[in-house]
Enzyme design. Sequence first.
Site, PDB file in Angstrom:
ATOM      1  N   LYS A 125     -57.178  97.289  86.120  1.00  0.00           N
ATOM      2  CA  LYS A 125     -58.293  97.651  87.004  1.00  0.00           C
ATOM      3  C   LYS A 125     -58.759  99.040  86.601  1.00  0.00           C
ATOM      4  CE  LYS A 125     -60.610  95.878  90.459  1.00  0.00           C
ATOM      5  NZ  LYS A 125     -60.924  94.482  90.793  1.00  0.00           N
ATOM      6  N   ASP A 167     -66.787  95.059  90.071  1.00  0.00           N
ATOM      7  CA  ASP A 167     -66.108  95.049  91.376  1.00  0.00           C
ATOM      8  C   ASP A 167     -67.081  95.773  92.313  1.00  0.00           C
ATOM      9  OD1 ASP A 167     -63.377  94.476  92.780  1.00  0.00           O
ATOM     10  OD2 ASP A 167     -63.762  96.540  93.337  1.00  0.00           O
TER      11      ASP A 167
HETATM   12  P1  NDP Z   1     -70.253  94.815  96.360  1.00  0.00           P
HETATM   13  O1  NDP Z   1     -70.324  96.233  95.948  1.00  0.00           O
HETATM   14  O2  NDP Z   1     -71.221  93.851  95.792  1.00  0.00           O
HETATM   15  O3  NDP Z   1     -70.322  94.717  97.957  1.00  0.00           O
HETATM   16  C1  NDP Z   1     -69.394  95.345  98.763  1.00  0.00           C
HETATM   17  C2  NDP Z   1     -69.799  95.138 100.217  1.00  0.00           C
HETATM   18  O4  NDP Z   1     -68.746  95.583 101.049  1.00  0.00           O
HETATM   19  C3  NDP Z   1     -71.032  95.914 100.612  1.00  0.00           C
HETATM   20  O5  NDP Z   1     -71.738  95.233 101.589  1.00  0.00           O
HETATM   21  C4  NDP Z   1     -70.424  97.205 101.151  1.00  0.00           C
HETATM   22  O6  NDP Z   1     -71.254  97.876 102.092  1.00  0.00           O
HETATM   23  C5  NDP Z   1     -69.183  96.706 101.831  1.00  0.00           C
HETATM   24  N1  NDP Z   1     -68.168  97.760 101.808  1.00  0.00           N
HETATM   25  C6  NDP Z   1     -67.658  98.401 100.718  1.00  0.00           C
HETATM   26  N2  NDP Z   1     -66.784  99.341 101.087  1.00  0.00           N
HETATM   27  C7  NDP Z   1     -66.747  99.297 102.438  1.00  0.00           C
HETATM   28  C8  NDP Z   1     -66.030 100.031 103.401  1.00  0.00           C
HETATM   29  N3  NDP Z   1     -65.171 100.993 103.062  1.00  0.00           N
HETATM   30  N4  NDP Z   1     -66.232  99.700 104.722  1.00  0.00           N
HETATM   31  C9  NDP Z   1     -67.105  98.728 105.076  1.00  0.00           C
HETATM   32  N5  NDP Z   1     -67.806  98.002 104.188  1.00  0.00           N
HETATM   33  C10 NDP Z   1     -67.639  98.292 102.894  1.00  0.00           C
HETATM   34  O7  NDP Z   1     -68.742  94.371  96.036  1.00  0.00           O
HETATM   35  P2  NDP Z   1     -68.139  92.899  95.877  1.00  0.00           P
HETATM   36  O8  NDP Z   1     -68.822  91.960  96.792  1.00  0.00           O
HETATM   37  O9  NDP Z   1     -68.095  92.603  94.431  1.00  0.00           O
HETATM   38  O10 NDP Z   1     -66.630  93.132  96.327  1.00  0.00           O
HETATM   39  C11 NDP Z   1     -66.201  92.966  97.686  1.00  0.00           C
HETATM   40  C12 NDP Z   1     -64.692  92.778  97.728  1.00  0.00           C
HETATM   41  O11 NDP Z   1     -64.352  91.620  96.948  1.00  0.00           O
HETATM   42  C13 NDP Z   1     -63.871  93.916  97.129  1.00  0.00           C
HETATM   43  O12 NDP Z   1     -62.640  94.009  97.828  1.00  0.00           O
HETATM   44  C14 NDP Z   1     -63.586  93.443  95.716  1.00  0.00           C
HETATM   45  O13 NDP Z   1     -62.433  94.036  95.164  1.00  0.00           O
HETATM   46  C15 NDP Z   1     -63.378  91.951  95.972  1.00  0.00           C
HETATM   47  N6  NDP Z   1     -63.528  91.091  94.802  1.00  0.00           N
HETATM   48  C16 NDP Z   1     -64.714  91.048  94.112  1.00  0.00           C
HETATM   49  C17 NDP Z   1     -64.832  90.199  93.032  1.00  0.00           C
HETATM   50  C18 NDP Z   1     -66.127  90.031  92.313  1.00  0.00           C
HETATM   51  O14 NDP Z   1     -66.190  89.142  91.435  1.00  0.00           O
HETATM   52  N7  NDP Z   1     -67.154  90.781  92.604  1.00  0.00           N
HETATM   53  C19 NDP Z   1     -63.693  89.385  92.546  1.00  0.00           C
HETATM   54  C20 NDP Z   1     -62.525  89.453  93.403  1.00  0.00           C
HETATM   55  C21 NDP Z   1     -62.463  90.303  94.470  1.00  0.00           C
HETATM   56  P3  NDP Z   1     -72.035  99.215 101.669  1.00  0.00           P
HETATM   57  O15 NDP Z   1     -73.245  98.749 100.921  1.00  0.00           O
HETATM   58  O16 NDP Z   1     -72.366  99.857 102.970  1.00  0.00           O
HETATM   59  O17 NDP Z   1     -71.099 100.029 100.843  1.00  0.00           O
END
Ligand code: NDP
Length: 448
Positions: A125, A167
């Site tokens: 990572k 991510d």
């Molecule tokens: P994105 O950046 O596309 O979206 C993240 C979302 O989560 C946004 O809506 C963001 O809101 C919100 N968010 C982030 N941090 C926080 C926080 N501290 N508190 C509240 N809301 C938060 O990321 P992904 O959708 O790609 O990833 C989401 C999760 O899925 C993560 O845990 C990631 O590790 C996991 N994941 C992702 C994969 C992928 O293929 N993308 C694969 C496997 C796991 P805001 O805009 O306000 O920050």
Amino acid sequence: MGYVDRVYEKVLEKNPHQPEFHQAVKEVLYSLEPCLAKHPIYEEHAILERIVEPERQVIFRVPWVDDKGKIQVNRGFRIQFNSAIGPYKGGLRFHPTVYIGIIKFLGFEQIFKNSLTGLPMGGAKGGSDFNPKGKSDMEVMRFCQSFMSELHRHLGYAVYTDCPAGDIGVGGREIGYLQGAFKKIRNSNEGVLTGKGLEYGGSLIRPEATGYGASYFALEMLKVRNEDIKGKICTVSGAGNVAQYTTEKLNQLGAKVVTLSDSNGSIYDPDGVTFGKKFDYFMDLKLVRRGRIKEYAEEFGVEYRPNKRPWDIKCDLAFPSATQNEIEKNDAQNLVNNGCIGVIEGANMPSTPEAVEIFHEAGVSFAPGKAANAGGVAVSGLEMVQNSMRLSWTREEVDNRLKGIMQHIHKVAYEAAEKYGHPRNYVIGANIGGFLKVAKAMIALGII
Ligand code: NDP
């Protein structure tokens, strides 16, 4: 003191001030106990001592110039955790909360997740405390170019050594700039990252893969309970990549998504984020305008709940898809009290250990992230396969393989849980299932 206690104590001692890493290690190590008791060979080969220590950790300076001509400095990370079963693979996270403890927790989880997919991928990572929010495209580009100008030295023979992906905060735009910078520096067109655009080596279904995969995992879990997904009320958190495609697939499967959120608050739409106007608005809001979820509530006259997570809303299934530790004890209790029967983690480690305990005690089917969200890295693996062949598969081909992989992961986790005496405990099942392949490979490869 038992074997696991001793190793865990040492982890605490050697990695102070990294609570997320401690949390991930603790969950995995203690859930392996039934397996370690049955197979003393892993203790004899010091597998736990070795698996909790990253093979390599790189921390570097990322200087860049903002639109006002001012010099900014961020910190970059790449943790190459374990390459026993294949090249390092795992995403890059750009978020202001990133520090070494977060990257280590994610890298450690990635070892077992990648193993579960059945594809030859090791765990890694990386990322930075850079915040892409509010930055111009040119600022993001300059940051990505600076980040890659150092990272590329550590990627070795790239696809044979280390192949990062996206991510939080790293989507199509960032992957493009990172791949472009790598291509320029190395004069090489190899697909060093996955999640690439279709025009330059990406795979169909990669953007959708994590959300689709989580939904496919939910289908398998519901089958075990003799339940149908049609008509199920689902709460989803987040509004990013995972939340978007979870919402899309759940709609296709006939379920209803009633919540979404971001770090400012959540929306509650009791009629569902349905296909047509609402879903199209949501996707445009996030993918094109990069707006806030509050605007959805304003557009459709539904409730906006500032600083609130979705977990007090009544649902059958919950899909936490934002970030780590977003379901705490009281959230879990709310979900149980409201009759939730399944929690499927789209995010990494969104439920605290106390929350997981509540789910297990209440008989909620609980799918841990390393099993339920493995669809993303699985299709990344399939993107690498297509790049090696210089061929592109159709949507159907990739989607069918993804479905097959999610069914395989469910089967491995389900059977391991049964075999080691904890039926339907997907945490124990996924950890043991993922661990065994890596541990056997580590023994076969010798002390390296
Ligand atoms: P994105 O950046 O596309 O979206 C993240 C979302 O989560 C946004 O809506 C963001 O809101 C919100 N968010 C982030 N941090 C926080 C926080 N501290 N508190 C509240 N809301 C938060 O990321 P992904 O959708 O790609 O990833 C989401 C999760 O899925 C993560 O845990 C990631 O590790 C996991 N994941 C992702 C994969 C992928 O293929 N993308 C694969 C496997 C796991 P805001 O805009 O306000 O920050």
